[in-house]
Design an enzyme around this catalytic site. Structure first.
Site, PDB file in Angstrom:
ATOM      1  N   ILE A 181       4.443   4.782  -1.432  1.00  0.00           N
ATOM      2  CA  ILE A 181       3.023   4.540  -1.725  1.00  0.00           C
ATOM      3  C   ILE A 181       2.155   5.511  -0.939  1.00  0.00           C
ATOM      4  O   ILE A 181       1.230   6.125  -1.484  1.00  0.00           O
ATOM      5  CB  ILE A 181       2.640   3.073  -1.415  1.00  0.00           C
ATOM      6  CG1 ILE A 181       3.320   2.136  -2.408  1.00  0.00           C
ATOM      7  CG2 ILE A 181       1.128   2.892  -1.440  1.00  0.00           C
ATOM      8  CD1 ILE A 181       3.207   0.660  -2.050  1.00  0.00           C
ATOM      9  N   ASP A 182       2.455   5.689   0.342  1.00  0.00           N
ATOM     10  CA  ASP A 182       1.695   6.605   1.189  1.00  0.00           C
ATOM     11  C   ASP A 182       1.786   8.041   0.664  1.00  0.00           C
ATOM     12  O   ASP A 182       0.788   8.762   0.611  1.00  0.00           O
ATOM     13  CB  ASP A 182       2.199   6.517   2.628  1.00  0.00           C
ATOM     14  CG  ASP A 182       1.386   7.367   3.587  1.00  0.00           C
ATOM     15  OD1 ASP A 182       0.143   7.323   3.525  1.00  0.00           O
ATOM     16  OD2 ASP A 182       2.002   8.072   4.404  1.00  0.00           O
ATOM     17  N   SER A 183       2.960   8.464   0.260  1.00  0.00           N
ATOM     18  CA  SER A 183       3.143   9.816  -0.262  1.00  0.00           C
ATOM     19  C   SER A 183       2.399  10.020  -1.580  1.00  0.00           C
ATOM     20  O   SER A 183       1.779  11.065  -1.796  1.00  0.00           O
ATOM     21  CB  SER A 183       4.620  10.120  -0.464  1.00  0.00           C
ATOM     22  OG  SER A 183       5.272  10.142   0.774  1.00  0.00           O
ATOM     23  N   THR A 206      -2.964  10.029   6.732  1.00  0.00           N
ATOM     24  CA  THR A 206      -3.169   8.588   6.635  1.00  0.00           C
ATOM     25  C   THR A 206      -3.684   8.060   7.957  1.00  0.00           C
ATOM     26  O   THR A 206      -3.047   8.255   9.002  1.00  0.00           O
ATOM     27  CB  THR A 206      -1.852   7.885   6.271  1.00  0.00           C
ATOM     28  OG1 THR A 206      -1.364   8.419   5.045  1.00  0.00           O
ATOM     29  CG2 THR A 206      -2.037   6.381   6.150  1.00  0.00           C
TER      30      THR A 206
END
Length: 97
Positions: free
Chosen positions: A71-73, A88
């Site tokens: 999700i972060d990527s 982030t």
């Protein structure tokens, strides 16, 4: 190479050759296998993920940390396309199941 014959991230990598995830797990399909398709004009990203068995938390389920990483990527890729280089600052996920 560092102690034990392990090469630190970045060492031995040709200039300009960067990856989101350095391959730390030997063997195809054992860790992250994914592809992202960005349509910057429409501000859309499609991310196809096939998590490997080394990303398993509870038997049969992908570890929450691995899910958060993807999700972060994906969000970082979208932000990069819209705003340029970003990092982030905070990531908070409430898993329902």
């Amino acid at each position: 190479a560092a102690a034990g014959g392990v090469t630190p991230p970045g060492e031995g990598t040709p200039p300009g050759d960067t990856r989101l995830f350095p391959r730390a797990i030997e063997g195809e399909g054992a860790g992250f296998e994914y592809a992202m398709f960005l349509n910057a004009a429409e501000r859309r990203l499609l991310c196809l993920v096939q998590p490997g068995p080394y990303l398993e938390g509870h038997p049969g389920l992908t570890h929450g940390g691995a899910i958060a990483t993807i999700i972060d990527s994906a969000l970082g890729t979208c932000a990069l396309a819209v705003a340029g280089p970003v990092v982030t600052a905070n990531l908070s996920i409430d898993y329902l199941a």
